[in-house]
Scaffold this motif. Structure first.
Motif, PDB file in Angstrom:
ATOM      1  N   TYR A   2       0.872  -1.173   0.000  1.00 59.85           N
ATOM      2  CA  TYR A   2       0.000   0.000   0.000  1.00 59.85           C
ATOM      3  C   TYR A   2       0.907   1.220   0.000  1.00 59.85           C
ATOM      4  CZ  TYR A   2      -3.306   3.489   1.760  1.00 59.85           C
ATOM      5  OH  TYR A   2      -4.086   4.605   1.927  1.00 59.85           O
ATOM      6  N   GLN A   3       0.744   2.085  -0.986  1.00 62.10           N
ATOM      7  CA  GLN A   3       1.567   3.282  -1.051  1.00 62.10           C
ATOM      8  C   GLN A   3       0.709   4.453  -1.527  1.00 62.10           C
ATOM      9  OE1 GLN A   3       4.975   2.899  -3.630  1.00 62.10           O
ATOM     10  NE2 GLN A   3       5.840   4.838  -2.982  1.00 62.10           N
ATOM     11  N   LEU A   4       0.806   5.591  -0.833  1.00 64.12           N
ATOM     12  CA  LEU A   4       0.086   6.803  -1.201  1.00 64.12           C
ATOM     13  C   LEU A   4       1.106   7.889  -1.501  1.00 64.12           C
ATOM     14  CD1 LEU A   4      -2.718   8.161  -1.470  1.00 64.12           C
ATOM     15  CD2 LEU A   4      -2.463   8.877   0.914  1.00 64.12           C
ATOM     16  N   ILE A   5       1.029   8.449  -2.701  1.00 70.20           N
ATOM     17  CA  ILE A   5       1.982   9.456  -3.164  1.00 70.20           C
ATOM     18  C   ILE A   5       1.228  10.761  -3.406  1.00 70.20           C
ATOM     19  CG2 ILE A   5       3.625  10.072  -4.970  1.00 70.20           C
ATOM     20  CD1 ILE A   5       3.753   6.963  -5.534  1.00 70.20           C
ATOM     21  N   LYS A   6       1.707  11.836  -2.820  1.00 71.18           N
ATOM     22  CA  LYS A   6       1.101  13.150  -3.024  1.00 71.18           C
ATOM     23  C   LYS A   6       1.885  13.901  -4.097  1.00 71.18           C
ATOM     24  CE  LYS A   6      -0.219  17.328  -0.481  1.00 71.18           C
ATOM     25  NZ  LYS A   6      -0.197  17.975   0.850  1.00 71.18           N
ATOM     26  N   LYS A   7       1.182  14.403  -5.108  1.00 69.42           N
ATOM     27  CA  LYS A   7       1.805  15.153  -6.194  1.00 69.42           C
ATOM     28  C   LYS A   7       1.269  16.584  -6.180  1.00 69.42           C
ATOM     29  CE  LYS A   7       3.841  13.063  -9.149  1.00 69.42           C
ATOM     30  NZ  LYS A   7       5.271  12.794  -9.326  1.00 69.42           N
ATOM     31  N   GLU A   8       2.127  17.531  -6.535  1.00 64.50           N
ATOM     32  CA  GLU A   8       1.721  18.931  -6.630  1.00 64.50           C
ATOM     33  C   GLU A   8       1.559  19.332  -8.087  1.00 64.50           C
ATOM     34  OE1 GLU A   8       3.723  21.194  -2.815  1.00 64.50           O
ATOM     35  OE2 GLU A   8       4.286  21.789  -4.833  1.00 64.50           O
ATOM     36  N   GLN A   9       0.607  20.218  -8.316  1.00 62.35           N
ATOM     37  CA  GLN A   9       0.417  20.791  -9.652  1.00 62.35           C
ATOM     38  C   GLN A   9       0.093  22.271  -9.493  1.00 62.35           C
ATOM     39  OE1 GLN A   9       0.528  19.111 -12.922  1.00 62.35           O
ATOM     40  NE2 GLN A   9       0.825  21.290 -13.258  1.00 62.35           N
ATOM     41  N   ARG A  10       0.978  23.125  -9.954  1.00 62.52           N
ATOM     42  CA  ARG A  10       0.698  24.564  -9.951  1.00 62.52           C
ATOM     43  C   ARG A  10      -0.021  24.891 -11.252  1.00 62.52           C
ATOM     44  NH1 ARG A  10       1.233  28.529  -6.902  1.00 62.52           N
ATOM     45  NH2 ARG A  10       2.777  27.582  -5.549  1.00 62.52           N
ATOM     46  N   THR A  11      -1.185  25.515 -11.108  1.00 65.77           N
ATOM     47  CA  THR A  11      -1.956  25.886 -12.288  1.00 65.77           C
ATOM     48  C   THR A  11      -1.792  27.382 -12.540  1.00 65.77           C
ATOM     49  OG1 THR A  11      -4.025  26.306 -11.098  1.00 65.77           O
ATOM     50  CG2 THR A  11      -3.590  24.031 -11.779  1.00 65.77           C
ATOM     51  N   SER A  12      -1.949  27.782 -13.796  1.00 66.30           N
ATOM     52  CA  SER A  12      -1.737  29.187 -14.152  1.00 66.30           C
ATOM     53  C   SER A  12      -2.951  29.814 -14.829  1.00 66.30           C
ATOM     54  CB  SER A  12      -0.517  29.308 -15.073  1.00 66.30           C
ATOM     55  OG  SER A  12      -0.718  28.540 -16.252  1.00 66.30           O
ATOM     56  N   GLU A  13      -4.001  29.019 -15.036  1.00 69.86           N
ATOM     57  CA  GLU A  13      -5.194  29.526 -15.714  1.00 69.86           C
ATOM     58  C   GLU A  13      -6.441  29.167 -14.911  1.00 69.86           C
ATOM     59  OE1 GLU A  13      -5.279  28.206 -19.784  1.00 69.86           O
ATOM     60  OE2 GLU A  13      -3.092  28.376 -19.928  1.00 69.86           O
ATOM     61  N   TYR A  14      -7.522  29.840 -15.223  1.00 68.21           N
ATOM     62  CA  TYR A  14      -8.807  29.582 -14.555  1.00 68.21           C
ATOM     63  C   TYR A  14      -9.287  28.161 -14.839  1.00 68.21           C
ATOM     64  CZ  TYR A  14     -13.711  30.343 -13.216  1.00 68.21           C
ATOM     65  OH  TYR A  14     -14.946  30.254 -12.642  1.00 68.21           O
ATOM     66  N   LEU A 132      -2.264  26.389  -6.362  1.00 68.26           N
ATOM     67  CA  LEU A 132      -1.412  25.226  -6.126  1.00 68.26           C
ATOM     68  C   LEU A 132      -2.336  24.078  -5.754  1.00 68.26           C
ATOM     69  CD1 LEU A 132       1.330  23.861  -5.818  1.00 68.26           C
ATOM     70  CD2 LEU A 132       1.371  24.653  -3.447  1.00 68.26           C
ATOM     71  N   ARG A 133      -2.326  23.034  -6.547  1.00 72.98           N
ATOM     72  CA  ARG A 133      -3.229  21.903  -6.357  1.00 72.98           C
ATOM     73  C   ARG A 133      -2.436  20.640  -6.058  1.00 72.98           C
ATOM     74  NH1 ARG A 133      -8.483  23.562  -5.852  1.00 72.98           N
ATOM     75  NH2 ARG A 133      -9.006  25.028  -7.476  1.00 72.98           N
ATOM     76  N   HIS A 134      -3.174  19.634  -5.604  1.00 76.03           N
ATOM     77  CA  HIS A 134      -2.571  18.330  -5.313  1.00 76.03           C
ATOM     78  C   HIS A 134      -3.459  17.235  -5.875  1.00 76.03           C
ATOM     79  CE1 HIS A 134      -1.153  21.050  -2.127  1.00 76.03           C
ATOM     80  NE2 HIS A 134      -0.011  20.430  -2.341  1.00 76.03           N
ATOM     81  N   TYR A 135      -2.840  16.124  -6.177  1.00 75.06           N
ATOM     82  CA  TYR A 135      -3.581  14.892  -6.420  1.00 75.06           C
ATOM     83  C   TYR A 135      -2.773  13.764  -5.797  1.00 75.06           C
ATOM     84  CZ  TYR A 135      -0.494  14.413 -10.541  1.00 75.06           C
ATOM     85  OH  TYR A 135       0.588  14.339 -11.377  1.00 75.06           O
ATOM     86  N   TYR A 136      -3.456  12.683  -5.525  1.00 76.74           N
ATOM     87  CA  TYR A 136      -2.828  11.542  -4.864  1.00 76.74           C
ATOM     88  C   TYR A 136      -2.858  10.334  -5.787  1.00 76.74           C
ATOM     89  CZ  TYR A 136      -3.140  14.230  -0.577  1.00 76.74           C
ATOM     90  OH  TYR A 136      -2.993  15.202   0.376  1.00 76.74           O
ATOM     91  N   ILE A 137      -1.790   9.573  -5.726  1.00 75.29           N
ATOM     92  CA  ILE A 137      -1.703   8.304  -6.441  1.00 75.29           C
ATOM     93  C   ILE A 137      -1.668   7.211  -5.376  1.00 75.29           C
ATOM     94  CG2 ILE A 137      -0.373   6.875  -8.030  1.00 75.29           C
ATOM     95  CD1 ILE A 137       0.912   9.547  -9.041  1.00 75.29           C
TER      96      ILE A 137
END
Length: 143
Positions: A2-14, A132-137
């Protein structure tokens, strides 16, 4: 495993769309997972995660469809002062677009490979940016 990875995504548009398939496949390879499931999930209520074919014309069709389903000029109930936040809610379209797209995708993993369609890509979508957003894998199964 079991592994949970947090990723960041900086967005620049609406409204912005990112293909994250390569990030998912890299995380899968690094994990050593051989059999199981990969889930990608966004904890934000104004972002989306979906799988579809990566064609510029199809992406434009999807964007236009979401704009028709959640037009900016509609008199939304959510576009009002929210005392809990201390500001006016100006993002009802982001919530509706995220509701339509969903916030996660699941994929089987067989012999260390992500099982998906040959033309299928995974998208992470911003509907209330920039931010600044996140998603998890999430990787689950046997190594």
């Amino acid at each position: 495993m079991y592994q949970l990875i947090k990723k960041e995504q900086r967005t620049s548009e609406y409204n912005q769309y990112f293909i994250i398939t390569a990030e998912l496949e890299a995380a899968l390879l690094a994990s050593g997972l051989r059999q199981g499931m990969l889930t990608v999930f966004s904890p934000h209520t104004t972002t989306g995660v979906f799988a579809n074919e990566h064609l510029e014309c199809l992406e434009q069709d999807i964007k236009e469809f979401l704009e028709r389903m959640a037009p900016e000029d509609h008199p939304y109930h959510h576009a009002r002062l929210l005392p809990d936040y201390g500001s006016t809610a100006g993002n009802p379209t982001g919530h509706i677009k995220a509701l339509i797209c969903g916030n996660h995708c699941h994929f089987p993993v067989v012999d260390g490979k992500l099982v998906k369609g040959g033309a299928q890509e995974v998208y992470f979508c911003e509907f209330d940016g920039p931010s600044l957003r996140h998603y998890y894998i999430l990787l689950e199964g046997e190594s």
